[in-house]
Scaffold this motif. Structure first.
Motif, PDB file in Angstrom:
ATOM      1  N   VAL A 222      41.960  48.526  35.280  1.00  0.00           N
ATOM      2  CA  VAL A 222      41.890  48.259  35.722  1.00  0.00           C
ATOM      3  C   VAL A 222      40.423  47.160  35.240  1.00  0.00           C
ATOM      4  O   VAL A 222      39.820  47.169  34.983  1.00  0.00           O
ATOM      5  CB  VAL A 222      40.358  48.298  37.334  1.00  0.00           C
ATOM      6  CG1 VAL A 222      40.215  47.197  37.978  1.00  0.00           C
ATOM      7  CG2 VAL A 222      41.134  49.215  37.941  1.00  0.00           C
ATOM      8  N   HIS A 223      41.241  45.510  35.483  1.00  0.00           N
ATOM      9  CA  HIS A 223      40.972  44.221  34.616  1.00  0.00           C
ATOM     10  C   HIS A 223      41.015  43.234  35.576  1.00  0.00           C
ATOM     11  O   HIS A 223      42.155  42.771  36.297  1.00  0.00           O
ATOM     12  CB  HIS A 223      42.150  43.915  33.514  1.00  0.00           C
ATOM     13  CG  HIS A 223      41.574  42.865  32.492  1.00  0.00           C
ATOM     14  ND1 HIS A 223      40.734  42.574  32.643  1.00  0.00           N
ATOM     15  CD2 HIS A 223      41.821  41.988  31.768  1.00  0.00           C
ATOM     16  CE1 HIS A 223      40.357  41.867  31.306  1.00  0.00           C
ATOM     17  NE2 HIS A 223      41.530  41.160  30.466  1.00  0.00           N
ATOM     18  N   TYR A 224      40.219  42.921  34.685  1.00  0.00           N
ATOM     19  CA  TYR A 224      40.011  40.659  35.726  1.00  0.00           C
ATOM     20  C   TYR A 224      40.491  39.707  34.864  1.00  0.00           C
ATOM     21  O   TYR A 224      39.557  39.360  34.105  1.00  0.00           O
ATOM     22  CB  TYR A 224      38.620  40.991  37.023  1.00  0.00           C
ATOM     23  CG  TYR A 224      39.276  39.553  38.037  1.00  0.00           C
ATOM     24  CD1 TYR A 224      39.350  39.799  38.622  1.00  0.00           C
ATOM     25  CD2 TYR A 224      38.295  38.539  37.549  1.00  0.00           C
ATOM     26  CE1 TYR A 224      39.784  38.820  39.662  1.00  0.00           C
ATOM     27  CE2 TYR A 224      38.164  37.007  37.982  1.00  0.00           C
ATOM     28  CZ  TYR A 224      38.627  38.019  39.405  1.00  0.00           C
ATOM     29  OH  TYR A 224      38.704  36.496  40.441  1.00  0.00           O
ATOM     30  N   GLY A 225      41.147  38.820  35.035  1.00  0.00           N
ATOM     31  CA  GLY A 225      41.149  37.188  34.400  1.00  0.00           C
ATOM     32  C   GLY A 225      41.889  36.486  35.190  1.00  0.00           C
ATOM     33  O   GLY A 225      42.665  36.461  35.867  1.00  0.00           O
ATOM     34  N   THR A 226      42.038  35.595  34.363  1.00  0.00           N
ATOM     35  CA  THR A 226      43.551  33.980  34.768  1.00  0.00           C
ATOM     36  C   THR A 226      44.587  34.492  33.731  1.00  0.00           C
ATOM     37  O   THR A 226      44.676  34.978  32.718  1.00  0.00           O
ATOM     38  CB  THR A 226      42.732  33.203  34.412  1.00  0.00           C
ATOM     39  OG1 THR A 226      41.658  32.959  34.670  1.00  0.00           O
ATOM     40  CG2 THR A 226      43.172  31.462  34.325  1.00  0.00           C
ATOM     41  N   PHE A 227      45.637  34.848  35.008  1.00  0.00           N
ATOM     42  CA  PHE A 227      47.105  34.801  34.551  1.00  0.00           C
ATOM     43  C   PHE A 227      48.407  34.233  35.935  1.00  0.00           C
ATOM     44  O   PHE A 227      47.724  33.502  36.591  1.00  0.00           O
ATOM     45  CB  PHE A 227      47.129  35.973  34.201  1.00  0.00           C
ATOM     46  CG  PHE A 227      47.180  36.900  35.611  1.00  0.00           C
ATOM     47  CD1 PHE A 227      48.255  37.117  36.462  1.00  0.00           C
ATOM     48  CD2 PHE A 227      45.588  37.409  35.811  1.00  0.00           C
ATOM     49  CE1 PHE A 227      47.739  37.805  37.867  1.00  0.00           C
ATOM     50  CE2 PHE A 227      45.274  38.450  36.930  1.00  0.00           C
ATOM     51  CZ  PHE A 227      46.822  38.727  37.858  1.00  0.00           C
ATOM     52  N   SER A 228      48.911  34.157  34.816  1.00  0.00           N
ATOM     53  CA  SER A 228      50.019  33.501  35.748  1.00  0.00           C
ATOM     54  C   SER A 228      51.372  34.316  35.852  1.00  0.00           C
ATOM     55  O   SER A 228      51.251  34.903  35.672  1.00  0.00           O
ATOM     56  CB  SER A 228      50.349  31.927  34.998  1.00  0.00           C
ATOM     57  OG  SER A 228      51.333  31.953  33.714  1.00  0.00           O
ATOM     58  N   GLU A 229      52.132  33.411  37.217  1.00  0.00           N
ATOM     59  CA  GLU A 229      53.623  34.033  36.909  1.00  0.00           C
ATOM     60  C   GLU A 229      55.060  33.364  36.617  1.00  0.00           C
ATOM     61  O   GLU A 229      54.915  32.165  36.399  1.00  0.00           O
ATOM     62  CB  GLU A 229      53.933  35.250  38.037  1.00  0.00           C
ATOM     63  CG  GLU A 229      53.485  34.287  39.439  1.00  0.00           C
ATOM     64  CD  GLU A 229      53.412  35.101  39.992  1.00  0.00           C
ATOM     65  OE1 GLU A 229      54.960  34.361  41.678  1.00  0.00           O
ATOM     66  OE2 GLU A 229      53.315  36.083  40.555  1.00  0.00           O
TER      67      GLU A 229
END
Length: 190
Positions: free
Chosen positions: A107-114
């Motif tokens: 389980v991880h959290y952060g900024t990403f795009s698709e």
């Protein structure tokens, strides 16, 4: 094409023991078992996570927005693990073969795009790479487990306006079967 970066949760259920499993089962039987086990996980996604990809023995789930609270993530993972275990036992009975696999969750959290390739949504960003690196963490005492990254813990600490304080290798009274292991994060055995 402009990509919008958003914060979100990444959840990766991953089989442990998959390499040995593949090498010890024929292509048809191994593929059949893998398909059934992956579907048992996907079919028990009650938290509205989207699927970015399925690769071999892992499903990359994600959800944009604020981090889900830790208890709902644990509930989601336990549901998937129970379905996986039940499916594994049914397959063992049906096929009369040992299926020496267990399940771990990142389980991880952060900024990403698709971005879109054909009909597939592919995630991009350092957060995605970091989540994959956490799959390689080999200091866990036993399987199965949920590994909550330090970034996820920081995000829920900020989101729920409470300070989460841990000491290295500390077992926690309020989290049964948990241990904090910096700089990686919190490990909950399930």
């Amino acid at each position: 094409m402009k990509r919008i970066e958003q914060k979100g949760v990444i959840l990766i259920p991953d089989f442990s023991g998959f390499t040995n499993f593949v090498l010890s089962h024929n292509l048809y039987v191994g593929g059949y078992i893998t398909e059934k086990l992956l579907n048992s996980i996907i079919d028990n996604n009650i938290s509205a996570f989207e699927i970015s990809e399925i690769e071999g023995d892992a499903v990359l789930f994600y959800k944009y927005g604020d981090p889900s609270d830790i208890s709902s993530i644990i509930q989601q993972a336990m549901l998937m693990k129970d379905a996986f275990s039940k499916c594994q036992e049914n397959l063992h009975q049906q096929l009369k073969t040992k299926i020496l696999l267990s399940l771990k969750f990142i389980v991880h959290y952060g900024t990403f795009s698709e971005y879109i390739i054909g009909k597939f949504k592919k995630l991009y960003g350092a957060t995605v790479v970091e989540a994959h690196k956490l799959l390689k963490y080999h200091y866990v005492e036993q399987q199965p487990y949920i590994l909550f990254s330090q970034e996820y813990l920081n995000a829920i600490s900020n989101e729920y306006s409470r300070s989460l304080q841990f000491r290295e290798k500390e077992r926690m009274d309020d989290c049964d079967a948990c241990i904090y292991s910096p700089p990686v994060g919190l490990i909950k055995y399930i």
